[in-house]
Design a protein around this motif. Sequence first.
Motif, short mmCIF file in Angstrom:
data_model
loop_
_atom_site.label_atom_id
_atom_site.label_comp_id
_atom_site.label_asym_id
_atom_site.label_seq_id
_atom_site.Cartn_x
_atom_site.Cartn_y
_atom_site.Cartn_z
N ILE A 93 73.33 -66.76 5.63
CA ILE A 93 74.38 -67.54 4.97
C ILE A 93 74.65 -68.78 5.81
O ILE A 93 74.85 -68.68 7.03
CB ILE A 93 75.68 -66.73 4.83
N ARG A 94 74.68 -69.94 5.17
CA ARG A 94 75.03 -71.16 5.89
C ARG A 94 76.54 -71.38 5.80
O ARG A 94 77.09 -71.55 4.70
CB ARG A 94 74.29 -72.37 5.31
N ALA A 95 77.21 -71.33 6.93
CA ALA A 95 78.66 -71.43 6.94
C ALA A 95 79.15 -71.81 8.33
O ALA A 95 78.45 -71.64 9.32
CB ALA A 95 79.31 -70.12 6.49
N ARG A 99 85.37 -71.15 8.97
CA ARG A 99 85.65 -70.89 7.56
C ARG A 99 84.57 -69.95 7.03
O ARG A 99 83.68 -70.36 6.28
CB ARG A 99 85.67 -72.20 6.76
N ILE A 100 84.63 -68.71 7.41
CA ILE A 100 83.62 -67.73 7.01
C ILE A 100 83.88 -67.33 5.56
O ILE A 100 84.98 -66.85 5.22
CB ILE A 100 83.67 -66.50 7.94
N PRO A 101 82.91 -67.51 4.67
CA PRO A 101 83.16 -67.31 3.23
C PRO A 101 83.08 -65.84 2.80
O PRO A 101 82.31 -65.47 1.90
CB PRO A 101 82.05 -68.15 2.58
N PHE A 102 83.89 -65.01 3.44
CA PHE A 102 83.95 -63.59 3.11
C PHE A 102 85.41 -63.16 3.09
O PHE A 102 86.27 -63.77 3.73
CB PHE A 102 83.15 -62.75 4.10
N ASP A 103 85.69 -62.08 2.35
CA ASP A 103 87.05 -61.57 2.23
C ASP A 103 87.54 -60.98 3.55
O ASP A 103 86.74 -60.70 4.46
CB ASP A 103 87.10 -60.48 1.16
N ARG A 127 90.11 -66.37 15.17
CA ARG A 127 91.00 -65.83 14.13
C ARG A 127 90.20 -65.46 12.88
O ARG A 127 90.51 -64.47 12.21
CB ARG A 127 92.11 -66.83 13.81
N GLU A 128 89.17 -66.25 12.56
CA GLU A 128 88.30 -65.90 11.43
C GLU A 128 87.51 -64.63 11.72
O GLU A 128 87.31 -63.80 10.83
CB GLU A 128 87.33 -67.05 11.14
N PHE A 129 87.07 -64.48 12.96
CA PHE A 129 86.37 -63.25 13.33
C PHE A 129 87.27 -62.04 13.10
O PHE A 129 86.84 -61.02 12.56
CB PHE A 129 85.93 -63.28 14.80
N ARG A 130 88.53 -62.17 13.50
CA ARG A 130 89.46 -61.06 13.31
C ARG A 130 89.74 -60.83 11.82
O ARG A 130 89.76 -59.68 11.35
CB ARG A 130 90.77 -61.33 14.05
#
Length: 266
Positions: A93-95, A99-103, A127-130
């Motif tokens: 996935i290119r991201a 801004r990780i495009p997952f729920d 914070r996105e990782f969490r």
Amino acid sequence: MSSRLDAEYADPTPLRVRIDTHERYSEEPHDPSADVLAALDLSGTEYLADVGCGDARFLAKLVALGHRGPLLGIDTSAAMVAAADSVPGVRGIRADARRIPFDDNSFDVLTARHMLYHVPDPATALREFRRTTKPGGTVAVVVNHAETCLHLGELVDAHAASYGIDLGETPFRSVDSETLPGLMSDVFGAVRVQRHDNALVFDTPAPLIRFAEAIFGPRGIPADHPDRDAVLADLSADVEDWFAHHPGRTWRDPKGYVIATAVVTD
């Protein structure tokens, strides 16, 4: 991510040279992928996302070890995403890490190996990782020591400066093994840190010069800079001169990294 970073990883060759150099010329055995896997102690069924997956060697190793859970490679570089997609059983996935495009609560495990210093705002990425890791899941982040290959890095910087190249404040100069634990504890709370110390050792100039060129991009010298070849020529002459004046000596540059792991709580 910056356009400079996109350009740096458009060609995977420098990254492969860096990885191969660490594998061949480390003073002690060098296997950070194995160290990360030891820190994670996976069952093999986890949904694992590798952020900044690079050429997908880590994910390919998981496949070879028989990992049965979903494997995801996330990168800003189209070339690196293609490398992930080329591994059977892996999705690329290119991201952007910010801004990780997952729920929320998507992954059982999230790894971010040798990439956080490329992110302009590391705290946002953490914070996105969490956010995207399930409660009870694990986030593992790997970054280098600040003093990794200091001698060679200073030589590269000096030759770049002699041509007026403005290296600026590249991210890798501020995110390292000393600053990472605090950054992670601000987001996750308790953090476990495992330190790995080593050195690169060269007894001939050619592999050292090849490695020096491979770190031009991370140190702020883009592939298309008009003075890049001149910087490389001057640096090569310096390295060859050092070996000529130190017969029987080896060039030794200390290095190392930490693996910081945190379990996501509710």
